[in-house]
Design a protein around this motif. Sequence first.
Motif, short mmCIF file in Angstrom:
data_model
loop_
_atom_site.label_atom_id
_atom_site.label_comp_id
_atom_site.label_asym_id
_atom_site.label_seq_id
_atom_site.Cartn_x
_atom_site.Cartn_y
_atom_site.Cartn_z
N VAL A 187 0.86 -1.19 0.00
CA VAL A 187 0.00 0.00 0.00
C VAL A 187 0.89 1.24 0.00
CG1 VAL A 187 -1.92 -1.10 1.23
CG2 VAL A 187 -0.15 0.09 2.52
N GLU A 188 0.36 2.31 -0.54
CA GLU A 188 1.06 3.59 -0.55
C GLU A 188 0.09 4.66 -0.06
OE1 GLU A 188 3.01 4.49 -4.20
OE2 GLU A 188 3.94 2.51 -4.38
N GLY A 189 0.27 5.07 1.19
CA GLY A 189 -0.52 6.16 1.75
C GLY A 189 -2.00 5.88 1.89
N ALA A 190 -2.39 4.62 2.05
CA ALA A 190 -3.81 4.29 2.13
C ALA A 190 -4.39 4.63 3.50
CB ALA A 190 -4.03 2.81 1.81
N ALA A 191 -3.80 4.08 4.56
CA ALA A 191 -4.32 4.34 5.90
C ALA A 191 -3.77 5.63 6.49
CB ALA A 191 -4.00 3.16 6.82
N VAL A 192 -2.47 5.86 6.27
CA VAL A 192 -1.82 7.07 6.78
C VAL A 192 -1.13 7.76 5.61
CG1 VAL A 192 -0.10 7.99 8.37
CG2 VAL A 192 -1.41 5.94 9.00
N PRO A 193 -1.53 8.98 5.28
CA PRO A 193 -0.90 9.70 4.17
C PRO A 193 0.61 9.81 4.36
CG PRO A 193 -2.89 10.83 4.89
CD PRO A 193 -2.63 9.75 5.90
N GLY A 194 1.35 9.52 3.30
CA GLY A 194 2.79 9.62 3.35
C GLY A 194 3.51 8.41 3.88
N VAL A 195 2.76 7.35 4.22
CA VAL A 195 3.36 6.12 4.75
C VAL A 195 2.99 4.95 3.84
CG1 VAL A 195 3.45 4.47 6.65
CG2 VAL A 195 3.37 6.92 7.12
N SER A 196 4.00 4.19 3.43
CA SER A 196 3.77 3.01 2.59
C SER A 196 4.16 1.75 3.34
CB SER A 196 4.59 3.12 1.30
OG SER A 196 4.15 4.22 0.52
N GLY A 197 3.62 0.63 2.88
CA GLY A 197 3.90 -0.62 3.58
C GLY A 197 3.94 -1.82 2.65
N LEU A 198 4.63 -2.84 3.11
CA LEU A 198 4.69 -4.13 2.44
C LEU A 198 4.44 -5.22 3.48
CD1 LEU A 198 7.98 -3.66 0.37
CD2 LEU A 198 5.71 -4.03 -0.63
N ALA A 199 3.85 -6.32 3.06
CA ALA A 199 3.64 -7.46 3.96
C ALA A 199 3.73 -8.75 3.17
CB ALA A 199 2.30 -7.37 4.68
N ALA A 200 4.51 -9.70 3.67
CA ALA A 200 4.68 -10.99 3.01
C ALA A 200 4.19 -12.10 3.93
CB ALA A 200 6.15 -11.22 2.64
N PRO A 201 3.55 -13.13 3.37
CA PRO A 201 2.94 -14.18 4.20
C PRO A 201 3.89 -15.29 4.59
CG PRO A 201 2.43 -14.58 1.91
CD PRO A 201 3.26 -13.32 1.94
N VAL A 202 3.72 -15.81 5.81
CA VAL A 202 4.42 -17.00 6.29
C VAL A 202 3.38 -18.06 6.60
CG1 VAL A 202 5.89 -17.97 8.08
CG2 VAL A 202 6.35 -15.66 7.21
N PHE A 203 3.50 -19.21 5.95
CA PHE A 203 2.53 -20.29 6.10
C PHE A 203 3.12 -21.45 6.91
CE2 PHE A 203 1.69 -18.20 2.02
CZ PHE A 203 0.36 -17.85 2.16
N ASP A 204 2.23 -22.20 7.56
CA ASP A 204 2.68 -23.39 8.28
C ASP A 204 2.56 -24.62 7.39
OD1 ASP A 204 0.01 -24.16 8.27
OD2 ASP A 204 -0.31 -23.77 10.40
N ALA A 205 2.81 -25.79 7.97
CA ALA A 205 2.83 -27.02 7.19
C ALA A 205 1.48 -27.37 6.61
CB ALA A 205 3.34 -28.17 8.05
#
Length: 250
Positions: A187-205
């Motif tokens: 995301v780029e500035g969606a929840a907080v203007p001027g703040v971007s984020g990335l998130a990657a998933p970790v899965f179990d077995a």
Amino acid sequence: MTAQRGIQSIEVGGRLLQALARHGRPMALKDLAAAADMAPAKAHPYLVSFGKLGLIAQDDASGRYGLGPLALQIGLISLQQVDPLRLATEQLAPLAREIGQTVGITVWGEHGATVVRTEEAPSPVHVTMRHGAVMSLTGTASGRLFAAHLPREVVRAALRAEAGRGSVDKAFEAELAAIRAAGISHVEGAAVPGVSGLAAPVFDATGQLVLALTAIGATAAFDARPDGPAATALRRAAGGLTAQLGAGAG
């Protein structure tokens, strides 16, 4: 530190077990031996011994070799001993240095995607994540990542609590499908203007999403493209953790 002395024959035979684990399916003797870089005549005695121990099993009908009951028991015990949060926490400091942004671990809690661990960026000016903060389901990379992988009924309930609506519209569903395809949320500035984020998933077995590795930073100084270097680093770390937890091993 000096190298410890091992038993060469065990290490050689172990290549057969490693080959079975890599391929994830029963194999004929000649194929298994080739994958372990040895002749079938040399591989066969190892397989006989491994069979007596229960590390491998041979199918009576096809003659193919697969992992045996003892190997499965060892695998299950190993998974029981794994702590996903501990493993992920060990990745945070190296990730923060590599990406140059604040990184953290997010899990799905009672109120939604919740920050449980953080590592601040090495630069003097950075965006922080607060322990215990609940991330917006629709406006943050972490929230969207969980929305992409959680059961629809869970997502609808979370939307109802956050936005007063209990349905997933077509536009949002398309965004979630894109996240699943890319293996990362941004995301780029969606929840907080001027703040971007990335998130990657970790899965179990079992293929269940257990946590997200998240990075946030000021949009002007953070390349949050899903194909950028930060996303690549985050995705690589998450993939490594997923492998450690046994996903995709079978």
